[in-house]
Every structure is written in structure tokens, then in C-alpha cells.
Design an enzyme around this catalytic site. Structure first.
Site, PDB file in Angstrom:
ATOM      1  N   ASP A 287      10.437  -1.695  -1.759  1.00  0.00           N
ATOM      2  CA  ASP A 287      10.095  -0.952  -3.895  1.00  0.00           C
ATOM      3  C   ASP A 287       8.756  -1.669  -3.177  1.00  0.00           C
ATOM      4  OD1 ASP A 287       9.542   0.532  -5.261  1.00  0.00           O
ATOM      5  OD2 ASP A 287      11.067   0.937  -6.177  1.00  0.00           O
TER       6      ASP A 287
HETATM    7  C1  BGC Z   1       8.679   3.072  -7.338  1.00  0.00           C
HETATM    8  C2  BGC Z   1       9.204   3.722  -6.276  1.00  0.00           C
HETATM    9  C3  BGC Z   1       8.597   4.777  -5.504  1.00  0.00           C
HETATM   10  C4  BGC Z   1       7.419   3.396  -4.858  1.00  0.00           C
HETATM   11  C5  BGC Z   1       6.572   4.422  -4.265  1.00  0.00           C
HETATM   12  C6  BGC Z   1       8.086   2.185  -7.019  1.00  0.00           C
HETATM   13  O1  BGC Z   1       7.394   1.838  -8.159  1.00  0.00           O
HETATM   14  O2  BGC Z   1      10.093   1.983  -7.750  1.00  0.00           O
HETATM   15  O3  BGC Z   1      10.868   5.096  -6.449  1.00  0.00           O
HETATM   16  O4  BGC Z   1       9.102   4.481  -3.968  1.00  0.00           O
HETATM   17  O5  BGC Z   1       7.384   2.426  -6.035  1.00  0.00           O
HETATM   18  O6  BGC Z   1       5.067   4.838  -5.560  1.00  0.00           O
END
Ligand code: BGC
Length: 755
Positions: A281
Site C-alpha cells: 500500500d
Molecule cells: C489506500 C489504498 C489505495 C492506495 C493508492 C492508499 O492510501 O489505502 O487503498 O489503493 O492508497 O491510492
């Protein structure tokens, strides 16, 4: 310019799997044979280019890094023009011409927006959800994308957590069905088709169990709970063929998920056989420093040795891996394996054959917001809406009556598409008011704003800092309310359209109170005091506490954030052109003090009793939720006959059927979700009081009856025991079939000796 290195040319025609795999292996091995260690490490890097960031930006010179071969993919860039521009750099200006992969958070639609995932799950319509995912892939791929960070399959039982809006709710069985449908819809079993998207199961794992519902918080749970309640949707999505997995921000067993080898290698790869790649993530490797498991170099080492293949944003792998390999802390084979998995994904997407896969303005023009997609968005919205309460047939409304539509969301467009609305344009969303005008002509009904979405200045400024657009009205709250009351007094019926501004749900949007904002509650109380019937239409991203609203209002319609065609769908339902059929997939508590509250809980040794003091209960609140999981009413009535079993004994290798006769005993056509729950009466470990094990959505004309049959096999009765052995245990089971998890319509059977 094509990068045909011999094998890629066979891709389109190649239908033979093993030889296809062999061709891929050969292609990737040839390519990797020519890559330096630095170039391999470059493939593991995923910076963001564009907007929508959810954390710090770590890389500002992405174009230069692409040229240097230091980038494997990017996210937050789309449109044929923007994608072509970066892809051209990768395939013409780098030494090995390796194409980039383009990802984006396409969560519930790309430009055509569908209901938020919690709303989609409330359709209980797996086939519809698969069609939605396929349509999303078609549109997003036409806009240059290859990869979506979806589905989010985190089981979530705490509505304080804002991200409950992004998933399928509290139940592992329903969650698994929705997860599989989305993976099938996005990937179509063949990523070389240009209208598909690679899916990404997230967030692995247990992110939905953040303590106290506070985002990014610690999780801690037993292996039993993991295996029986939280892991099934991830595993189901892996088995459905998802090509990538995203790690979660939280820790699992005291080790951050992004550095957790048990999770990413032993469980995901060895036990479940996952063959795709693992992306972190957003800055999750870097965040392991805050978790307190090591310095920059150490956390990079932990991540890659745990099984991470791609680093989203932090660039820790890019910075640290060369030295870590040199020092022998990370084996070169580990980097090779990660690089190989990413190149394989690119190969499967057909990017080595056509790095501009699916990119054409003509295709974008034809596919983006096409009539079919807009129709599907409305269909999904209609089916996601849940009638929580409807006294005295307040709904549907009679259009010949005087109706006052009141509330800051009546004319709103932005909130309809919710959070994570990707490239959705609020201006293209159909507000309820404009839908009413199209349906009935202008000036048919009256309107008053009634209140601000919130009068809490601190909250407003927080929300506005992050994309919100909440401007307090120039009128005072008292003026707004008195105008609304005047409008209500002149009307026969009041429809109040209220809820959470979209920024109050989603990521980093945890709440300790899940009431409607105070400004809205004050409005509702004033409307109630007029004595007119009040129907409440809600737009929000989580279960809310609605005890007062339930006790005092005549009808409550939960519409979530229903997407681009929200207004049209809500108007059809309000006036009875469509009959609500959604059912909630998360329990609605009476008060925050009951949380976590979910239907599939364990019994205690002292189950609730009114008379006895020393039983499991609250002094000041019932144990029961306001609306149980699976609840949702209709404008017609459905009645269930008693459950009939084909046998009261189930052999270890046999099956029994459980049947009810479902009757539409009301006056309108409607759809009902018949739900099958099972209770294992005695186990070697304690078992939940009920577990969803099947459901069928049945359409019935007035007066029509249908037999609804579920087949129960020992497979359906299996669970992980104290040794984490997955098996069914002999003994008595109860089978419930009804219209919500509160059903007591049951029969019993006995499972014989199993091995
Ligand atoms: C979120 C994810 C997301 C990623 C990319 C993160 O902060 O937890 O769900 O896919 O950002 O935008």
C-alpha cells in the site's frame, strides 16, 4: 513501435495454456537475462504521477526515472494522451524498452460511477456486480489503464471505520462471493483482452479489524478468527484468479503486514498458491519505520524478504536493494522472483505485444460514459437502495400530493458519486432534483435546503482541506430551518434528503459518533414537529446510528452514494416505478456503544435474559441492533413457509436440500433475497450463532409463489478447528431461511460421522 521478440506474436492466437506459459517463461527469462540488477530493481518501483495522492509524494522526477529504467509502473495517470506520453518514454527511451503498467484506484467506476462497494454488496446480486466490474474495466481500459486497486475485500464490522464504504460489509461468505464476482468481471479470465483490467485484492490482511475503527490502527486477532472470519474473501479472490495483491497498513501478529513473511509467503503463496505479484500500500514500506521494526534499510529488507514485489511510492526498494543484495541480506534470486512476477503480469496484459494496449481516442470516445454504462449505473443504483423502514405505506409517494423535498442533498451532485470516485465528474451525476424535473417537469414539488451539511466549522475545514466543498449558507441555521418548516407545513408529505458529506466516509474518515450531523438532526426534529409524514432519504458510506430517526420518522430509504445515475434511481424508487430490493450487508447499531456488533457472533455462557442480572447485556441499551444484517424491506410483502428438509440426516458424502416456499403476498412485483443461515449446534470450538451460507435473489409477481431450494453438503459446514484443520464435525445443525439474519424460521438435521 512493437517490441515483438518472437514469442509475443503468438499471444493473440495462443489458446493452449501450458505452451502459453512456457512461451511466457522463455520470453521473461530471455529478457531478464539481459537486465542488470538495477534494472530489475527498477521494475519493483511504482511511483504516482498525477493527482489523488493519499500520502506524501516521494518522487518528483518520475520521467527521468522512467528513462533510467527505475520505474516498473505508475499510478494516477490516465487518458490515452497522458498514458501514451509516459509509455513512449518507457518503450523508446530506455535501454530495454520495457513497457510500464498503469494503475489507478478504480473502485466503483472510472468515469461512469456506480454505487459505492458497500451499496453494490447490498444488491446481493453477484451477476450484476460481475457485470459492473466488466463495464468498469471496459471504460477504464479505454482510458489507458491496465490495473485497478480493487476489490477491497476486508471484512469490516466496525462502522466507525470510514473504509467500510469500500468493501462488501461484515460477512465472510457474502464478501467472498462479491470478491470473486469483481475479479471475474475485471479480468475476464484473460488479461490479454484489451477491455480487461488486472485486479488487486486489498488490503492484505485484516485491515478491516483496525482497533476502535480508527484508520491505519493496530489489529490483533487469533488465528481461528482469521481463518474462519477474516481470510475467506481474500482466499476466494485468489482462487478466482486475481493477478495482484496489495498489502495492508496494519500489523498482523505484531509484524506489519508489509513485512510479514508468514502472511505474504507462507499463507498467500504456499498455502493458497497465489502466483501473481504483491504490491505494497501507499508508502507502506516506509511506514514500517513508524511501526518500529527498523531503519530504512531494514524495512526494505523485511519487505522484500517477506514477499513484497512492488513498492508503492516509498522508493525504499529502489534506494536500498542494491546495497542489501551486495551485503547478502537480500538474495539476488529474491529480486529476480519479484521482477519476474511483474514482467509476467505485463506479458499477460499483452504489453510486450502492444504497449499501447487498448489506447485509442476512438475507443475512449465510444466506451466512456456510453449509454449502456449509464443504464447499468442506474440498474445497480436501483438494486443497491435499501428500504430500512416504511410505516403506513409512506412510500412510494403519490405524485398527485404536495411534496416538499428538503435538505442540502436534494440538489447535490458531488456527494452522489461518493469517495474514491476515480475520474468521475460530479457535474455528470444526476441529482435527485434534476431527476424529479425530468420525470415530472419543473416546479412540480417544493424545495428547501433546510440546513448545512454540517455546522461544525472544524469538521468542515478538515473536509474541505481534502477535496470537500462545503460552503456554509449565507442564511443562519435558524432561517434555513424556518424556511424548511414553512415548506413542510404547506405540503402533504416531506422528503428529507440528508446524510454524510462524502468526505466523512472512506479513507482516513473514522468517526466516534455515527449519527447524522447535528445540523441535520435539528432539521429533522423541526420537520417532525410539523406533524407531516416525513420520509428520510439517506446518502452515506457506512451504517449510521438512526435510533431517533427510526422512532420518529415514517420511512427511511438508504441510498448510499449511488453513483452517476443516483437521482434517477432514487426518484424511481420514491415514486414506485421501481421497488426497493437491497438488503444491508452491515449491521446498523442502535448506538456506538454496541460496536463491534455483527450478526455472526458467538454465544456466551450467559446469554441475554431479561430477568437474570448476571447475563450478557447492557444496563442502558438492548443487545439487538437497530437493523440486522440482511435487513431490507420492499413495497410488497414476502412470506416464507416453514423450512422443509429432504432429510434430517446428512451423510458424510451426501447432501440435504432445504426448501421454503416464498410468496409475494403483497400487491406489487418485487425481488426478495432469500438467505440461508446455518448454526452448528456443538463444535470442538465454539461456533457462531448463525453463519450465512447461501442466498438467492428471487423476482415474484403479486400473488406468485416459488420454491427456493438450497443444497447443503458437508463442505458447507466446514470450519477451521483449534488445529487449523478445515473439517466439518458431526452433530446437530440448524438451518434458517428467511429475509434477514434475524430470521427464526428453522429446521434441524444431523451430520453423520466425517473423517
Ligand atoms: C489506500 C489504498 C489505495 C492506495 C493508492 C492508499 O492510501 O489505502 O487503498 O489503493 O492508497 O491510492
Amino acid at each position: 513501435m512493437l517490441l515483438c521478440l518472437g514469442v509475443a506474436c503468438c499471444m493473440a492466437a495462443c489458446t493452449d495454456r501450458p505452451s502459453h506459459e512456457a512461451e511466457m517463461d522463455k520470453f521473461v527469462s530471455d529478457l531478464m537475462g539481459r537486465m542488470t540488477l538495477e534494472e530489475k530493481i527498477g521494475q519493483l518501483n511504482l511511483p504516482t504521477v498525477g493527482f489523488d495522492v493519499t500520502g506524501p509524494l516521494m518522487s518528483t522526477d518520475v520521467e527521468q526515472k522512467i528513462k533510467n529504467g527505475q520505474v516498473g509502473g505508475v499510478f494516477n495517470t490516465f487518458t490515452p494522451v497522458a498514458v501514451r506520453k509516459l509509455q513512449e518514454i518507457a518503450v523508446t527511451q530506455t535501454r530495454l524498452h520495457i513497457p510500464l503498467i498503469f494503475g489507478y484506484d478504480v473502485i466503483h467506476g472510472h468515469r461512469t460511477i456506480y454505487p459505492i462497494p458497500l451499496g453494490l454488496s447490498a444488491t446481493w446480486d453477484v451477476e450484476l456486480v460481475e457485470r459492473v466490474a466488466a463495464a468498469v474495466a471496459d471504460e477504464a481500459s479505454a482510458d489507458g489503464l491496465h490495473w485497478t486497486f480493487s476489490p477491497m475485500v476486508d471484512v469490516a464490522r466496525d462502522p466507525r471505520w470510514g473504509r467500510v464504504s469500500e468493501g462488501a460489509g461484515e460477512d465472510p461468505y457474502l464478501g467472498a462471493e462479491m470478491a470473486k464476482a469483481m475479479v471475474r468481471g475485471y479480468e475476464q479470465g484473460d488479461l490479454s483482452k484489451q477491455n480487461t483490467l488486472m485486479s488487486c485484492i486489498k488490503h492484505f490482511a485484516l485491515y478491516g479489524a483496525a482497533e476502535a475503527g480508527r484508520d491505519y490502527n493496530t489489529t490483533d486477532m487469533s488465528r481461528l478468527r482469521m481463518y474462519n472470519e477474516y481470510l475467506p474473501p481474500y482466499q476466494a479472490a485468489v482462487e478466482a484468479g486475481a493477478s495482484s495483491v496489495m498489502t495492508s497498513f496494519n500489523e498482523v501478529d505484531g509484524v506489519p503486514a508489509t513485512g510479514n513473511r508468514w502472511l505474504l509467503t507462507d499463507l498467500l503463496r504456499r498455502q493458497w498458491g497465489f502466483g501473481g505479484f504483491v504490491v505494497t500500500d501507499y508508502t507502506a514500506i516506509m511506514e514500517m519505520e513508524n511501526h518500529g521494526v527498523g531503519s530504512k534499510a531494514k524495512v526494505a529488507e523485511l519487505a522484500v524478504n517477506a514477499g513484497v514485489d512492488m513498492d508503492m511510492v516509498s522508493e525504499y526498494l529502489l534506494d536500498e536493494l542494491p546495497a542489501l543484495v551486495k551485503a547478502g541480506k537480500v538474495k539476488e534470486e529474491t529480486v529476480d522472483a519479484a521482477c519476474r512476477r511483474i514482467l509476467e503480469a505485463k506479458y499477460k496484459l499483452g504489453l510486450f505485444t502492444d504497449p499501447y494496449r487498448g489506447l485509442s481516442e476512438a475507443r475512449a470516445e465510444a466506451q466512456i460514459m456510453s449509454a449502456e454504462k449509464l443504464a447499468l449505473s442506474k440498474e445497480a443504483a436501483l438494486k443497491s437502495i435499501v428500504l430500512l423502514k416504511n410505516d403506513r405505506q409512506t412510500l412510494p409517494l403519490d405524485a398527485s400530493k404536495k411534496i416538499a423535498f428538503i435538505g442540502p442533498l436534494v440538489r447535490d451532485q458531488r456527494n452522489l458519486i461518493g469517495n474514491w470516485s476515480a475520474a468521475g465528474n460530479p457535474q455528470q451525476a444526476v441529482s435527485l432534483w434534476s431527476a424529479l424535473e425530468s420525470k415530472f417537469g419543473a416546479r412540480k414539488f417544493t424545495y428547501a435546503k433546510g440546513c448545512n451539511l454540517t455546522d461544525d466549522a472544524a469538521l468542515r475545514s478538515q473536509l474541505n482541506r481534502h477535496g470537500g466543498d462545503i460552503t456554509p449558507d449565507s442564511r443562519t441555521p435558524q432561517q434555513l430551518i424556518s424556511e424548511a418548516v414553512q415548506a413542510a407545513q404547506k405540503a402533504d408529505v416531506v422528503v428529507a434528503v440528508l446524510g454524510e458529506p462524502f468526505g466523512m466516509s472512506g479513507e482516513a474518515a473514522s468517526r466516534t459518533s455515527i449519527d447524522l450531523p447535528d445540523s441535520q438532526k435539528a432539521l429533522l426534529k423541526a420537520l417532525k414537529a410539523t406533524g407531516k409524514p416525513v420520509a428520510l432519504v439517506l446518502m452515506n458510506g457506512r451504517p449510521l446510528t438512526l435510533q431517533w430517526e427510526h422512532d420518529h420518522l415514517d420511512a427511511i430509504l438508504e441510498t448510499w452514494y449511488a453513483g452517476t445515475r443516483a437521482g434517477d434511481a432514487i426518484a424511481d424508487i420514491l415514486f414506485g416505478d421501481a421497488n426497493p430490493s437491497g438488503k444491508i450487508t452491515m449491521t446498523f447499531p442502535r448506538s456506538v456503544g454496541q460496536i463491534p456488533i455483527y450478526y455472526s457472533h458467538k454465544n456466551t455462557g450467559r446469554p441475554f435474559s431479561e430477568q437474570e442480572k448476571y447475563t450478557s447485556k447492557y444496563l442502558d441499551e438492548s443487545n439487538e441492533p437497530l437493523y440486522p444484517f440482511g435487513h431490507g424491506q420492499s413495497y410488497t410483502q414476502f412470506t416464507y413457509s416453514a423450512v422443509q428438509l429432504s432429510d434430517t440426516a446428512l451423510a458424510a458424502d451426501g447432501s440435504v436440500t432445504a426448501t421454503v416456499t416464498l410468496t409475494n403476498s403483497g400487491a406489487r412485483a418485487g425481488e426478495e433475497v432469500a438467505q440461508l443461515y446455518i448454526r452448528d449446534r456443538v463444535g470442538s470450538i465454539t461456533r457462531p450463532v448463525k453463519e450465512l451460507k447461501g442466498f438467492q435473489k428471487v423476482a415474484l409477481q403479486p400473488g406468485e409463489s416459488r420454491q427456493v431450494t438450497f443444497t447443503i453438503t458437508p463442505e458447507l459446514l466446514k470450519f477451521y478447528n483449534a488445529d487449523l484443520r478445515y473439517a466439518a464435525e458431526p452433530g446437530e445443525f440448524w438451518v434458517f431461511i428467511g429475509g434477514s439474519s434475524a430470521t427464526e424460521n428453522k429446521a434441524a438435521f444431523e451430520l453423520g460421522i466425517t473423517n
